[in-house]
Design an enzyme around this catalytic site. Sequence first.
Site, PDB file in Angstrom:
ATOM      1  CG  ASP A  95      73.913 -22.914 -85.241  1.00 49.37           C
ATOM      2  OD1 ASP A  95      73.264 -23.409 -84.308  1.00 49.37           O
ATOM      3  OD2 ASP A  95      73.681 -21.783 -85.696  1.00 49.37           O
ATOM      4  CG  ASP A 274      79.565 -18.407 -84.282  1.00 48.65           C
ATOM      5  OD1 ASP A 274      78.917 -18.309 -85.343  1.00 48.65           O
ATOM      6  OD2 ASP A 274      79.021 -18.400 -83.161  1.00 48.65           O
TER       7      ASP A 274
END
Length: 379
Positions: A95, A274
Site C-alpha cells: 500500500d 485485504d
Amino acid sequence: MAALSFQLHKTDDQSSARAGSITTDHGVIETPIFMPVGTVGSVKALSQQQLKTEVDPHIILGNTYHLYLRPGMETMEAAGGLHQFINWERPILTDSGGYQVFSLAANRKITEEGVTFRSHIDGSKHLFSPERVMDIERTIGADIMMAFDECPPANSEYRYALDSMKLTHRWLDRCWTRFNDTPDKYGHTQNLFPIVQGAVFHDLRKASCEYIASKGATGNAIGGLSVGEPEPVMYEIAALCCEHLPKDKPRYLMGVGTPWNILENIALGVDMFDCVMPTRNGRNAMLFTTQGVINIDNKKWERDFSPIDPGLNCETSQYYSKAYLRHLFKAGEYLSLSIASIQNLAFYLWLVREARKHILAGDFKSWKDEMVPRLKTRL
C-alpha cells in the site's frame, strides 16, 4: 522478467464473480484472493513459517508508511528489499501509505506537492509526494505497488470529493511518470496499480474509473470504501466501479472487509481483497469460523472441548479446543493471539478458495446466498 499478467478462467453465469490467475515474478496468485496484511513486514502474531504452513497465502501486504518509518529505507535497501528482509519468496503488494496518512487527519497537511505529516512514533515531520512514495516502493521492492492517492472520508461533500479525486488523478500522473522513469530493483518486475476514488458519488466514480483505465496499468484498485459508509452503499459503488474498470485486468478492493463483504463483492466482480480484520478481531477474541462468528471470551465455551473449527482443514483449528483457547485468552497468554489469528486467516483463505471452486463449478451464486447468512450467525 515479465510484467504481471492476468488470465480470466471463468465468469459466473448468475453474477459477475470471476475465477482467474495473476502471474508475477514471485509466483501465481489464484483469484479471487484474500491478502493477509503484514504492515511492518510481519503478519501480526504469526511467524512466516506458520503463515506458509497454516494459512498458505499466495500473496501478502506490506505498508509503505510504516516500513519507511522503520526499519527505514537504508536498512531495506541493504537487505535487498522486503522479500529478502523477511525471507518471503512469494508475491508482495505494498500500500502507498495514502490510507495511513488519511488516518492521521490531525497531524497532516495536504498540498499539491504531497502530504506533510508527523510520525506516530516520534512526532518527526515528513513529506510524502507521489515521487517520494514511488521511490520508497521501488526500494521496498514489492511485486505490486500502489499509487499515492488521497482517501476522502465517507461523509465528504461533493465539492471536496471532486477536488480530492482530481488531486488523486494529478498525483497518479506524477506516480506514473516516476514509476516509468525508474528501473525495477532486485531483479524482478514491479507493477503499479492506480486507485479509483470519488467517495460515494456515482459520476465521480465513473470518471475516476475511466481515468484510471486510460493508464493501461496491469491492474486497478478501488479505494475509499469501508471508511464508514453503509454496506449497501459499498456494494453499490463497488458494482459501479467493476462495471467501468477493464474486464481483462485484476480488480482490487482495498481494505474490505468481513467474510460476507468479501463474498458479496466477489459476486460483483472483485478479484483481490485485504483487511486487518482477521488478525485484529482475532486478537480481541472474535473468531470467524465455517459455522459463524464466535466470541471466545463467552462463558459458554468454558467447557466446550470440541475443536475450534471442525469444518476448517487447518491443523491449529483442529488441534486446539474452544475451551483451551478461551482459557488462554482469560490467562492473558500470548499463544491465544497466535491461535486466533491463524484460525481467522486460514478461514479467510478457505473462504476465497471455496468461492473460486464454486465459480469454476458454476454454482457460486447459490452457494454464496447460502453461506452469507451462516457466516453472520453469532454462535
